[in-house]
Design an enzyme around this catalytic site. Structure first.
Site, PDB file in Angstrom:
ATOM      1  N   CYS A  11      68.586   3.902  26.806  1.00 38.03           N
ATOM      2  CA  CYS A  11      67.521   4.739  27.383  1.00 38.03           C
ATOM      3  C   CYS A  11      67.369   4.345  28.846  1.00 38.03           C
ATOM      4  O   CYS A  11      68.300   3.766  29.427  1.00 38.03           O
ATOM      5  CB  CYS A  11      66.222   4.613  26.579  1.00 38.03           C
ATOM      6  SG  CYS A  11      65.540   2.944  26.531  1.00 38.03           S
ATOM      7  N   ASP A  16      60.636  10.267  26.526  1.00 39.05           N
ATOM      8  CA  ASP A  16      60.163   8.990  27.064  1.00 39.05           C
ATOM      9  C   ASP A  16      58.673   8.838  26.754  1.00 39.05           C
ATOM     10  O   ASP A  16      57.869   9.657  27.209  1.00 39.05           O
ATOM     11  CB  ASP A  16      60.406   9.053  28.583  1.00 39.05           C
ATOM     12  CG  ASP A  16      59.995   7.797  29.290  1.00 39.05           C
ATOM     13  OD1 ASP A  16      59.355   6.946  28.656  1.00 39.05           O
ATOM     14  OD2 ASP A  16      60.317   7.692  30.480  1.00 39.05           O
ATOM     15  N   ARG A  76      62.509   3.244  23.843  1.00 41.64           N
ATOM     16  CA  ARG A  76      63.310   4.008  22.863  1.00 41.64           C
ATOM     17  C   ARG A  76      64.539   3.278  22.346  1.00 41.64           C
ATOM     18  O   ARG A  76      64.770   3.235  21.129  1.00 41.64           O
ATOM     19  CB  ARG A  76      63.724   5.354  23.484  1.00 41.64           C
ATOM     20  CG  ARG A  76      62.552   6.255  23.763  1.00 41.64           C
ATOM     21  CD  ARG A  76      62.922   7.388  24.705  1.00 41.64           C
ATOM     22  NE  ARG A  76      63.190   6.899  26.046  1.00 41.64           N
ATOM     23  CZ  ARG A  76      63.644   7.639  27.052  1.00 41.64           C
ATOM     24  NH1 ARG A  76      63.902   8.924  26.841  1.00 41.64           N
ATOM     25  NH2 ARG A  76      63.833   7.115  28.233  1.00 41.64           N
TER      26      ARG A  76
HETATM   27  P1  4NP Z   1      62.375   3.689  27.854  1.00 41.38           P
HETATM   28  O1  4NP Z   1      60.943   3.960  28.525  1.00 41.38           O
HETATM   29  O2  4NP Z   1      63.407   4.306  28.761  1.00 41.38           O
HETATM   30  O3  4NP Z   1      62.287   4.349  26.518  1.00 41.38           O
HETATM   31  O4  4NP Z   1      62.498   2.158  27.769  1.00 41.38           O
HETATM   32  C1  4NP Z   1      60.645   3.658  29.849  1.00 41.38           C
HETATM   33  C2  4NP Z   1      60.357   2.376  30.223  1.00 41.38           C
HETATM   34  C3  4NP Z   1      60.005   2.075  31.531  1.00 41.38           C
HETATM   35  C4  4NP Z   1      59.964   3.084  32.468  1.00 41.38           C
HETATM   36  C5  4NP Z   1      60.259   4.379  32.108  1.00 41.38           C
HETATM   37  C6  4NP Z   1      60.594   4.662  30.798  1.00 41.38           C
HETATM   38  N1  4NP Z   1      59.561   2.774  33.811  1.00 41.38           N
HETATM   39  O5  4NP Z   1      59.461   3.719  34.627  1.00 41.38           O
HETATM   40  O6  4NP Z   1      59.340   1.597  34.138  1.00 41.38           O
END
Ligand code: 4NP
Length: 155
Positions: free
Chosen positions: A8, A125, A14
């Site tokens: 992800c 997300d 995710r």
């Molecule tokens: P992930 O979620 O891609 O599912 O781990 C996110 C985690 C952090 C961020 C964005 C999405 N961020 O912008 O820091």
């Protein structure tokens, strides 16, 4: 031995959740020696961190203990893993950019293509949303990982 990498953006919501869901299914099926799982992010913002506390808390309510530490995708991953599974268009587009060859880019897949009961084209997300988003992510990943395990068993 099949090696699967879930990917992800931040590797704190995710993809570590997908890794946790798949790990439990593998253990329940007694396939620990046949299938290995890991996860990574297309960005390194959260390198070394445990999964987001909200993700861990929703996961633990369903009996998943997430202990992965965030790490970015590497070039070696494209050689080390058999399947590299992204959660949304952005992850998949970035994976195609990072793939070192046409052959390795053929390992890239979309998580929701393995869904059996749910019908959608991405795992959204949950980072900037509320708790229903985290629950929906786990619902989707439980469905998709069950479909993924079935597809591996058929091979
Ligand atoms: P992930 O979620 O891609 O599912 O781990 C996110 C985690 C952090 C961020 C964005 C999405 N961020 O912008 O820091």
């Amino acid at each position: 031995m099949k090696k699967i990498l879930f990917v992800c953006l931040g590797n704190i919501c995710r993809s570590p959740m997908a890794e946790g869901v798949m790990l439990r299914l593998i253990q329940e099926a007694g396939l620990e020696k046949e299938i290995k799982v890991d996860s990574a992010g297309t960005a390194a913002y959260h390198e070394g961190e445990l999964p987001d506390s909200r993700m861990r808390s929703h996961a633990s309510r369903r009996g998943y203990q997430l202990t992965h530490r965030s790490r970015p995708v590497t070039t070696d991953d494209f050689y080390d893993f058999d399947l590299i599974i992204g959660m949304d268009d952005q992850n998949i587009n970035n994976l195609y950019k990072y793939a070192p060859s046409v052959e390795t880019s053929q390992k890239i897949h979309r998580m929701t293509d393995y869904c059996v009961n749910m019908s959608t084209d991405h795992v959204p997300d949950p980072y900037y949303g509320g708790s229903s988003g985290f629950e929906y992510v786990i619902d989707l990943l439980e469905d998709a990982c069950a479909g993924l395990l079935d597809s591996l068993r058929k091979e």
